[in-house]
Design a protein around this motif. Structure first.
Motif, PDB file in Angstrom:
ATOM      1  N   SER A   1      81.757  79.098  21.340  1.00  0.00           N
ATOM      2  CA  SER A   1      82.705  79.851  20.822  1.00  0.00           C
ATOM      3  C   SER A   1      82.076  81.455  20.553  1.00  0.00           C
ATOM      4  O   SER A   1      80.991  81.359  20.609  1.00  0.00           O
ATOM      5  CB  SER A   1      83.595  79.318  19.737  1.00  0.00           C
ATOM      6  OG  SER A   1      82.549  79.570  18.503  1.00  0.00           O
ATOM      7  N   ARG A   2      83.062  82.159  20.317  1.00  0.00           N
ATOM      8  CA  ARG A   2      82.533  83.700  20.040  1.00  0.00           C
ATOM      9  C   ARG A   2      81.915  83.543  18.624  1.00  0.00           C
ATOM     10  O   ARG A   2      80.945  84.419  18.602  1.00  0.00           O
ATOM     11  CB  ARG A   2      83.955  84.552  19.903  1.00  0.00           C
ATOM     12  CG  ARG A   2      84.200  84.838  21.303  1.00  0.00           C
ATOM     13  CD  ARG A   2      85.701  85.743  21.321  1.00  0.00           C
ATOM     14  NE  ARG A   2      85.126  87.132  21.290  1.00  0.00           N
ATOM     15  CZ  ARG A   2      85.864  87.873  21.242  1.00  0.00           C
ATOM     16  NH1 ARG A   2      87.218  87.963  21.092  1.00  0.00           N
ATOM     17  NH2 ARG A   2      85.356  89.266  21.315  1.00  0.00           N
TER      18      ARG A   2
ATOM     19  N   GLY B   1      78.980  89.474  22.425  1.00  0.00           N
ATOM     20  CA  GLY B   1      80.129  89.274  23.379  1.00  0.00           C
ATOM     21  C   GLY B   1      79.616  89.112  24.915  1.00  0.00           C
ATOM     22  O   GLY B   1      78.358  88.894  25.158  1.00  0.00           O
ATOM     23  N   GLU B   2      80.499  89.008  25.886  1.00  0.00           N
ATOM     24  CA  GLU B   2      79.936  88.762  27.173  1.00  0.00           C
ATOM     25  C   GLU B   2      78.898  89.783  27.817  1.00  0.00           C
ATOM     26  O   GLU B   2      78.007  89.362  28.253  1.00  0.00           O
ATOM     27  CB  GLU B   2      81.214  88.380  28.121  1.00  0.00           C
ATOM     28  CG  GLU B   2      81.879  87.312  27.823  1.00  0.00           C
ATOM     29  CD  GLU B   2      82.987  87.279  28.809  1.00  0.00           C
ATOM     30  OE1 GLU B   2      83.082  87.569  30.255  1.00  0.00           O
ATOM     31  OE2 GLU B   2      84.083  86.923  28.466  1.00  0.00           O
TER      32      GLU B   2
END
Length: 87
Positions: free
Chosen positions: A47-48, A69-70
């Motif tokens: 998850s984040r 983040g990504e």
């Protein structure tokens, strides 16, 4: 990573790419840092909340952990940062 999690690398005298460095900031002492890939660790979770990068501030010694983040994950993995994948 500072605002965008940017990385920078320059060319050496022979035109070959120099080592990749990552710009980061310490939330404790507010130092602006340029860290080599070996100074960072990336944990990719499910998850984040469980995906983050960490480092020890060379100025004050604080253990720093920040969400990734990504885009930051992409930059760090592409730059050779040691990555732990959690399942």
């Amino acid at each position: 990573m500072s605002a965008s999690g940017g990385r920078s690398g320059g060319a050496g005298a022979d035109g070959a790419p120099g080592p990749v460095t990552f710009k980061a900031a310490c939330p404790d002492c507010r130092a602006r840092l340029e860290l080599a890939a070996g100074a960072l660790r990336l944990a990719i979770g499910g998850s984040r909340r469980t995906t983050f990068y960490s480092f020890t501030c060379p100025e004050c010694g604080a253990a720093v952990r920040k969400p990734a983040g990504e885009r930051i994950v992409e930059l760090l993995t592409g730059g050779g940062v040691s990555t732990l994948r959690r399942v």
